[in-house]
Design a protein around this motif. Structure first.
Motif, PDB file in Angstrom:
ATOM      1  N   MET A 122       0.815  -1.196   0.000  1.00  0.00           N
ATOM      2  CA  MET A 122       0.000   0.000   0.000  1.00  0.00           C
ATOM      3  C   MET A 122       0.860   1.262   0.000  1.00  0.00           C
ATOM      4  O   MET A 122       0.432   2.318   0.453  1.00  0.00           O
ATOM      5  CB  MET A 122      -0.955  -0.023   1.186  1.00  0.00           C
ATOM      6  N   SER A 123       2.085   1.150  -0.509  1.00  0.00           N
ATOM      7  CA  SER A 123       2.984   2.301  -0.516  1.00  0.00           C
ATOM      8  C   SER A 123       2.440   3.460  -1.340  1.00  0.00           C
ATOM      9  O   SER A 123       2.812   4.614  -1.106  1.00  0.00           O
ATOM     10  CB  SER A 123       4.370   1.887  -1.031  1.00  0.00           C
ATOM     11  N   ASP A 124       1.547   3.185  -2.273  1.00  0.00           N
ATOM     12  CA  ASP A 124       0.954   4.245  -3.088  1.00  0.00           C
ATOM     13  C   ASP A 124       0.076   5.180  -2.254  1.00  0.00           C
ATOM     14  O   ASP A 124      -0.245   6.291  -2.681  1.00  0.00           O
ATOM     15  CB  ASP A 124       0.142   3.653  -4.237  1.00  0.00           C
ATOM     16  N   GLN A 125      -0.307   4.770  -1.059  1.00  0.00           N
ATOM     17  CA  GLN A 125      -1.171   5.584  -0.205  1.00  0.00           C
ATOM     18  C   GLN A 125      -0.388   6.440   0.786  1.00  0.00           C
ATOM     19  O   GLN A 125      -0.961   7.269   1.479  1.00  0.00           O
ATOM     20  CB  GLN A 125      -2.164   4.686   0.535  1.00  0.00           C
ATOM     21  N   VAL A 126       0.921   6.253   0.853  1.00  0.00           N
ATOM     22  CA  VAL A 126       1.752   7.028   1.776  1.00  0.00           C
ATOM     23  C   VAL A 126       1.937   8.433   1.199  1.00  0.00           C
ATOM     24  O   VAL A 126       2.438   8.594   0.096  1.00  0.00           O
ATOM     25  CB  VAL A 126       3.128   6.357   1.994  1.00  0.00           C
ATOM     26  N   LYS A 127       1.530   9.443   1.947  1.00  0.00           N
ATOM     27  CA  LYS A 127       1.597  10.838   1.489  1.00  0.00           C
ATOM     28  C   LYS A 127       2.514  11.693   2.358  1.00  0.00           C
ATOM     29  O   LYS A 127       2.801  12.825   2.016  1.00  0.00           O
ATOM     30  CB  LYS A 127       0.196  11.464   1.469  1.00  0.00           C
ATOM     31  N   ILE A 128       2.974  11.186   3.482  1.00  0.00           N
ATOM     32  CA  ILE A 128       3.793  11.947   4.413  1.00  0.00           C
ATOM     33  C   ILE A 128       5.236  12.005   3.909  1.00  0.00           C
ATOM     34  O   ILE A 128       5.716  11.066   3.261  1.00  0.00           O
ATOM     35  CB  ILE A 128       3.710  11.337   5.832  1.00  0.00           C
ATOM     36  N   THR A 129       5.924  13.093   4.225  1.00  0.00           N
ATOM     37  CA  THR A 129       7.332  13.230   3.848  1.00  0.00           C
ATOM     38  C   THR A 129       8.226  12.873   5.033  1.00  0.00           C
ATOM     39  O   THR A 129       7.770  12.839   6.187  1.00  0.00           O
ATOM     40  CB  THR A 129       7.649  14.680   3.423  1.00  0.00           C
TER      41      THR A 129
END
Length: 145
Positions: free
Chosen positions: A1-8
């Motif tokens: 689900m790495s496509d859902q990670v939005k944090i920097t």
């Protein structure tokens, strides 16, 4: 689900390592000779934060428990989970809470085997979220100061 990670990385560092951190993390490390295929010695982590129940009091929420696939089955996840539970008890938390996706049966089975209860079935709780436009709309309804 790495496509859902939005944090920097900067946001993660700010939120976890500021004067008042928003979360805490326990990491699992292996020796240099047992490092991962990619060369990592950090092979797992448990990220948690404190919540409060007006019914029960101090509580802890486990946001993430992750062990690299090649290191699963060696007790690392169990050790991380047990360590988080120990921290919760030391901080006088009365419960440890988390969410698991319905399709992730291996995770659900893992937690159940450790004594977790599924409140979806047992008590009928529903997970509710405000985000994006829903959060914006709700915030805009707040009284002006």
């Amino acid at each position: 689900m790495s496509d859902q990670v939005k944090i920097t990385c900067d946001e993660l560092e700010r939120d976890g390592f500021s004067q008042i951190p928003l979360f805490e993390c326990i990491v699992a490390e292996v020796s240099e000779e047992n490092k991962s295929k990619e060369g990592f010695t950090t092979v797992g982590y448990a990220l948690y934060f404190y919540i409060y129940s007006t019914w029960k009091g101090r509580s802890m929420y486990l946001e993430d428990l992750y062990v690299m696939p090649e290191f699963r089955g060696f007790g690392i996840g169990k050790s991380l989970l047990s360590t988080v539970a120990k921290v919760a008890k030391e901080k006088q938390c009365v419960r440890l809470q988390l969410n698991v996706l319905d399709w992730h049966t291996s995770a659900r089975d893992f937690y159940a085997a450790k004594g977790a209860r599924d409140l979806t079935v047992e008590e009928g709780w529903h997970l509710i979220r405000f985000d994006g436009q829903g959060l914006d709309h709700l915030a805009n309804e707040a009284p002006k100061n």
